[in-house]
Design a protein around this motif. Structure first.
Motif, PDB file in Angstrom:
ATOM      1  N   ILE A  74      -4.997  -8.076  15.494  1.00 46.93           N
ATOM      2  CA  ILE A  74      -4.212  -8.857  14.367  1.00 46.93           C
ATOM      3  C   ILE A  74      -3.678  -9.930  14.456  1.00 46.93           C
ATOM      4  CG2 ILE A  74      -2.812  -8.368  12.015  1.00 46.93           C
ATOM      5  CD1 ILE A  74      -3.942  -5.356  12.137  1.00 46.93           C
ATOM      6  N   VAL A  75      -2.960  -9.658  15.159  1.00 51.82           N
ATOM      7  CA  VAL A  75      -1.545 -10.741  15.100  1.00 51.82           C
ATOM      8  C   VAL A  75      -1.623 -12.041  15.785  1.00 51.82           C
ATOM      9  CG1 VAL A  75       0.478  -9.229  15.152  1.00 51.82           C
ATOM     10  CG2 VAL A  75       0.250  -9.758  17.288  1.00 51.82           C
ATOM     11  N   THR A  76      -3.115 -12.287  16.630  1.00 53.27           N
ATOM     12  CA  THR A  76      -3.943 -13.354  17.150  1.00 53.27           C
ATOM     13  C   THR A  76      -4.434 -13.729  16.560  1.00 53.27           C
ATOM     14  OG1 THR A  76      -4.850 -11.953  18.750  1.00 53.27           O
ATOM     15  CG2 THR A  76      -3.449 -12.569  19.629  1.00 53.27           C
ATOM     16  N   ARG A  77      -4.593 -13.063  15.735  1.00 54.69           N
ATOM     17  CA  ARG A  77      -6.276 -13.082  14.834  1.00 54.69           C
ATOM     18  C   ARG A  77      -7.580 -13.545  15.603  1.00 54.69           C
ATOM     19  NH1 ARG A  77      -2.306 -16.844  12.622  1.00 54.69           N
ATOM     20  NH2 ARG A  77      -0.925 -16.416  14.471  1.00 54.69           N
ATOM     21  N   SER A  78      -7.867 -12.296  15.890  1.00 55.44           N
ATOM     22  CA  SER A  78      -8.738 -12.979  18.252  1.00 55.44           C
ATOM     23  C   SER A  78     -10.094 -13.555  17.050  1.00 55.44           C
ATOM     24  CB  SER A  78      -8.717 -11.401  18.480  1.00 55.44           C
ATOM     25  OG  SER A  78      -9.592 -11.593  19.038  1.00 55.44           O
TER      26      SER A  78
ATOM     27  N   LEU B  96     -16.429  -7.803  15.500  1.00 60.72           N
ATOM     28  CA  LEU B  96     -15.807  -7.879  16.737  1.00 60.72           C
ATOM     29  C   LEU B  96     -15.376  -8.549  17.411  1.00 60.72           C
ATOM     30  CD1 LEU B  96     -18.979  -5.925  17.348  1.00 60.72           C
ATOM     31  CD2 LEU B  96     -19.517  -6.658  20.070  1.00 60.72           C
ATOM     32  N   VAL B  97     -13.857  -7.839  18.217  1.00 61.62           N
ATOM     33  CA  VAL B  97     -12.981  -9.158  18.350  1.00 61.62           C
ATOM     34  C   VAL B  97     -12.414  -8.999  20.150  1.00 61.62           C
ATOM     35  CG1 VAL B  97     -12.380  -9.351  16.126  1.00 61.62           C
ATOM     36  CG2 VAL B  97     -11.801  -7.302  17.572  1.00 61.62           C
ATOM     37  N   PRO B  98     -12.066  -9.381  20.648  1.00 66.90           N
ATOM     38  CA  PRO B  98     -11.563  -9.453  21.750  1.00 66.90           C
ATOM     39  C   PRO B  98     -10.094  -9.687  22.071  1.00 66.90           C
ATOM     40  CG  PRO B  98     -11.727 -11.435  21.207  1.00 66.90           C
ATOM     41  CD  PRO B  98     -12.298 -11.333  20.362  1.00 66.90           C
TER      42      PRO B  98
ATOM     43  N   ALA C  80      -4.212  -9.110   6.848  1.00 70.14           N
ATOM     44  CA  ALA C  80      -3.803  -8.045   7.715  1.00 70.14           C
ATOM     45  C   ALA C  80      -1.991  -8.789   8.153  1.00 70.14           C
ATOM     46  CB  ALA C  80      -4.828  -7.466   8.234  1.00 70.14           C
ATOM     47  N   MET C  81      -2.405  -9.485   9.029  1.00 67.70           N
ATOM     48  CA  MET C  81      -1.286 -10.212   9.860  1.00 67.70           C
ATOM     49  C   MET C  81      -0.074 -10.398   8.350  1.00 67.70           C
ATOM     50  SD  MET C  81      -0.013 -13.243  12.329  1.00 67.70           S
ATOM     51  CE  MET C  81      -0.587 -14.482  10.819  1.00 67.70           C
TER      52      MET C  81
ATOM     53  N   ALA D 226     -10.321 -18.473   4.518  1.00 70.51           N
ATOM     54  CA  ALA D 226     -10.953 -17.051   4.364  1.00 70.51           C
ATOM     55  C   ALA D 226     -10.779 -15.769   5.370  1.00 70.51           C
ATOM     56  CB  ALA D 226     -12.467 -17.055   4.065  1.00 70.51           C
ATOM     57  N   ASP D 227      -9.867 -15.899   6.180  1.00 69.99           N
ATOM     58  CA  ASP D 227      -9.589 -14.822   7.299  1.00 69.99           C
ATOM     59  C   ASP D 227      -8.967 -13.686   7.024  1.00 69.99           C
ATOM     60  OD1 ASP D 227      -9.685 -13.544   9.435  1.00 69.99           O
ATOM     61  OD2 ASP D 227      -8.314 -14.964  11.246  1.00 69.99           O
ATOM     62  N   MET D 228      -9.485 -12.653   6.523  1.00 67.61           N
ATOM     63  CA  MET D 228      -9.076 -11.337   6.136  1.00 67.61           C
ATOM     64  C   MET D 228      -8.576 -10.431   7.450  1.00 67.61           C
ATOM     65  SD  MET D 228      -8.460 -11.407   2.907  1.00 67.61           S
ATOM     66  CE  MET D 228      -8.405  -9.428   2.796  1.00 67.61           C
TER      67      MET D 228
END
Lengths: 398, 398
Positions: free
Chosen positions: B371-375, B361-363, B314-315, B308-310
């Motif tokens: 996106i690429v780290t799926r922060s 909010l994401v670091p 995106a990645m 469920a991680d959108m």
């Protein structure tokens, strides 16, 4: 080398058991083992134990890991990317020693115990890359085994002087000869392939050649590789990386190639790429072909993706090959563990008595669950020693 | 509805600023805002703020989330998967209410603030799915908005009685009419499309149709959808999900379809599938077509993937479309946020004064890095209220 008793672990998510690691090997597997005097005991808490992951294709010398974010505005062509990287490497601070050490630690944290790294050899940077990654290979031997492929990233024949540098790299101690798209980059398939196979012969080393060429032209290059492998008696000594041409949906084109690969024990490396044609993993394995995988470039000037997680890579292989059944997902894991070890000619790899004690412990109910959740690495074990616990390595990065 | 002042946040990784959320909207954006009396203050610690993620295609009613691992041994055909699921749903304990609630909370934890869910309607289970997901929709409205598509998963015409159930589902309160592969499942494209468009007309609702059909047959079905959208004046009211046929590498086939989609404002949903032909996201966006994305099934009897991680989605869109540049990665994020909101007809979505205060909010240093780290999702905000902090939801799953 300290010995270790692992208690309450589940090989491939099977029944709980214990495992005694001695002298870097799996000495015994069985329920209720007792620790010999002085041997440390580690409680596996019912975790799944898998063979250490094998990162069989990456570029340790070019990662931007730990550097400020690189905003990628590079052009769309392959040569744009090649030239951009070679020309900006020093200015961006991509020191091959430091960066390869950083990525190697990240890799180890993610459970990899073996790495095959292509390392750039070109007339701009000479032996900078090879020497840097050799230093990392030597200094971090306790947590991961690194094998170096001398890689003519900018082309072999189109840039005079590169072939001599490749020779120098092999003399210095690179373990594998590399190559790259003999038609589309060097534009001289005979010249390129004769040159790299000659290096293999001169140094008695295997070949791992990048072959991005798609469709008919890739098939042509692959056929020339097969031809030379047969003529030079290099069975079992050649890996073709990427091999996009095998993703062509035309059995008339690829079935003869697959037969040739199988006959000559030529291995295939696939990252499970989402945007390119990809070798059909299940079909290759069923033909008896060794198939390995790797992260390829990790966060470099080519692209921002990657985290050195070969369990996630097993998921990518599953997604790319439409693996849905548990037994299919297991194939992806095998590619990222034992198959990779076979390609790197690491003997005795896997979970059995007498085998190398390169292992990773992950929580989870089944192997498929560990793959799709990319289960956290609880313990990473290299030659019988715990080298990472819960994401913390015994080594620090420079 | 409590108000909130967010301090020290970076919209799309830009310069740090503050943001006042009032009455569920972004009231003000600017540096050094002061909190009105009684308004809580949240320190964003320099985190990136993005619009809440939009899960525009999933199947809330069929996830196995939180149930014992399902060992998938299902056959390879589409009908194998359809029949296996319908026949085993009850025995496996896939209660649509409980499972949709579980997945909705997971979705919210991962930063999604809107979900469009297809929900099975068939002669075996009747309104079980629709009623269950409607209950979740109503009970969890504080953390996520859920839109329900009545979905004839087992076929519409090939199983008599299904059309009547679809009608019942729309009466009960499904917001969108669903459909499925009019040629290859129902084997009656005219009959199927006339039926689903008639439902749209009868209830004044939009259409979201699954179209897995590849190549020429998919193009044929898509053309029939375009034809009906034009004839019925349903511009802006139709979504085609998957649309694999648009991945055919033949401009003569797909360019006329793209022109038709653009003319009639028909939206496309793509998961960025690695193993199937996929719609070219950049090309569609450049043609002015709304493109959204979704997780599709998450850990169900069809396959084990998904979390469920959108942001991860995106990645995946980036990987599938060979996005490497930072500006390209941003396209993937737009698909998973504002574009999704446009498809779901959510007005005023994004980061601007007056817009809905659905945020995450994401670091991270840049959007591409997030996106690429799926922060990790530090805070998830729904209508101005913090609904998840560091992976802990304000709601608990049944």
């Amino acid at each position: 080398m300290a010995d270790l008793l692992l208690r309450n672990i589940r090989p491939y998510a099977g029944a709980p058991t214990d495992m005694l690691l001695q002298a870097g090997r799996i000495a015994r597997i069985g329920k209720g083992l007792t620790a010999p005097e002085g041997v440390a005991v580690e409680d596996g808490r019912g975790d799944i134990v898998l063979p250490g992951l094998v990162e069989a294709h990456t570029h340790l010398d070019k990662s931007l890991w730990g550097l400020p974010w690189y905003v990628n505005e590079v052009g769309p062509k392959l040569l744009d990317k090649i030239d951009n990287e070679r020309m900006n490497k020093r200015a961006l601070g991509i020191d091959p020693y430091r960066q390869s050490a950083r990525q190697s630690i990240q890799s180890s944290l993610m459970g990899s115990t073996h790495i095959r790294s292509h390392v750039d050899v070109d007339t701009e940077h000479g032996m900078w890359g090879i020497e840097g990654v050799m230093r990392t290979r030597d200094e971090y031997r306790d947590i991961v085994d690194i094998e170096i492929v001398a890689f003519p990233q900018s082309g072999l024949l189109r840039r005079p002087g590169t072939l001599e540098l490749m020779d120098e790299a092999m003399k210095l101690g690179a373990e594998v000869v590399g190559g790259l798209d003999p038609c589309t980059i060097d534009r001289d398939p005979k010249g390129h392939l004769d040159a790299v196979f000659a290096l293999c012969q001169r140094y008695g080393k295997p070949l791992d050649i990048h072959l991005h060429e798609p469709g008919e032209v890739g098939a042509f290059s692959m056929d020339m590789i097969i031809e030379r492998t047969r003529a030079l008696g290099m069975q079992g000594k050649v890996t073709i990386s990427h091999a996009f041409c095998l993703g062509t949906p035309d059995p008339a084109l690829i079935d003869p190639l697959i037969a040739g690969l199988a006959e000559l024990d030529i291995a295939i490396m696939t990252t499970g790429p989402a945007s390119r044609p990809a070798p059909p993993v299940k079909k290759l394995l069923e033909a008896g072909i060794r198939v390995c995988s790797g992260s390829d470039g990790i966060r470099d000037t080519w692209g921002p993706y990657g985290n050195a997680d070969m369990l996630e890579r097993a998921m990518f292989i599953g997604l790319r090959n439409n693996f849905r059944r548990d037994d299919e997902l297991r194939l992806g894991l095998d590619v990222c563990t034992c198959q990779g070890a076979r390609v790197m000619e690491v003997a005795g790899y896997g979970i059995d008595e007498g085998f190398i004690a390169d292992l990773v412990l992950v929580p989870g109910e089944t192997v498929a669950e560990a793959i799709v959740t990319r289960s956290p690495r609880r313990r990473v074990i290299k030659r019988g020693k715990i080298v990472a616990r819960d994401g913390v390595s015994i080594r620090t990065a420079p």
